[in-house]
Design a protein around this motif. Structure first.
Motif, short mmCIF file in Angstrom:
data_model
loop_
_atom_site.label_atom_id
_atom_site.label_comp_id
_atom_site.label_asym_id
_atom_site.label_seq_id
_atom_site.Cartn_x
_atom_site.Cartn_y
_atom_site.Cartn_z
N PHE A 30 10.77 -5.59 -33.12
CA PHE A 30 11.11 -4.16 -33.06
C PHE A 30 9.93 -3.33 -32.56
CE2 PHE A 30 14.17 -5.40 -36.60
CZ PHE A 30 15.24 -5.53 -35.72
N LYS A 47 9.96 -3.75 -28.83
CA LYS A 47 11.09 -3.00 -28.26
C LYS A 47 10.74 -1.52 -28.19
CE LYS A 47 16.11 -2.65 -28.69
NZ LYS A 47 17.31 -3.10 -29.46
N ARG A 48 10.06 -1.04 -29.23
CA ARG A 48 9.72 0.38 -29.29
C ARG A 48 8.56 0.74 -28.36
NH1 ARG A 48 8.90 0.22 -34.18
NH2 ARG A 48 6.65 0.00 -34.20
N GLU A 49 7.53 -0.11 -28.35
CA GLU A 49 6.30 0.22 -27.64
C GLU A 49 6.27 -0.30 -26.20
OE1 GLU A 49 2.89 -0.92 -29.93
OE2 GLU A 49 3.80 -0.22 -31.82
N ASP A 96 13.01 -6.46 -25.04
CA ASP A 96 13.95 -7.00 -26.02
C ASP A 96 14.08 -8.50 -25.81
OD1 ASP A 96 15.65 -6.98 -28.15
OD2 ASP A 96 17.42 -6.35 -27.01
#
Length: 201
Positions: free
Chosen positions: A62, A65-67, A71
């Motif tokens: 996660f 995926k955020r930074e 994915d």
């Protein structure tokens, strides 16, 4: 969002035949690892290790995926198995088994990101196993492997096929390695898929 599929990219390593023992060259991959010993079916330390590894692996996923807008599917649980007295395997004396459980990480998972993710997971979950995780490269080099389909208790003949192959072509080295591709909570034991891998000289 960039999506990667490491198991497909590394198909020779993670999707072997169930019919034939094959040789592979396994390069260094960075992995989350926890060392322990004892019966994996009964020791609390084993349960804690697996729980912590998955918690850390998904926290890292996660974070990437955020930074990084990346994915991917979390890689499967893997285990290295050995014992000071090798006859304990023949006697199925699991209390004396030693193990390193691990989950391979994508190249984008830097040491700094991994440590931040583990710290975040500790703050949120407080799992005891999280403090035991180490993150480092693991390389096996030349190995023989095959897919085992069925319950863990029936692996004996499959492991022997791998050992027989190595005996004909080289010599055994390193630790017995298993890669668990099935969710044993959902799949029937006769359908469990486990890669049996053994380093060779």
């Amino acid at each position: 969002m960039n999506t990667i599929d490491l198991k497909s990219e590394l198909k020779p390593l993670y999707k072997p035949s169930a019919k034939t023992v094959v040789e592979v060259d396994v390069p260094a991959f960075n992995s989350l690892m926890i060392d322990g010993e004892g019966n994996p079916n009964t020791t609390e330390k084993y349960k804690e290790a697996v729980e912590a590894l998955y918690c850390a692996a998904y926290t890292i996923k996660f974070a990437l995926k955020r930074e990084n807008a990346l994915d991917y599917v979390v890689m499967p649980l893997e285990g290295l198995w050995w014992a000071d007295d090798l006859t304990s395997f023949d006697r199925d004396d699991k209390d004396n088994w030693k193990w390193t459980m691990m989950i391979m990480q994508p190249p984008e998972a830097t040491k700094q990101l991994v440590q931040a993710a583990i710290t975040h997971a500790q703050d949120r979950k407080g799992l005891p196993g999280l403090r035991k995780i180490r993150f480092e490269p693991f390389k096996e080099g030349r190995c023989a492997q095959i897919m085992h389909v069925g319950p863990f208790a029936a692996e004996g003949p499959t492991i022997q096929r791998v050992h027989d192959y190595i005996s004909r072509h080289s010599a055994l080295r390193g630790k017995h390695h298993e890669i668990y591709l099935s969710d044993i909570r959902r799949a029937a034991p006769e359908k469990w898929k486990t890669i049996i891998r053994q380093p060779m000289e």
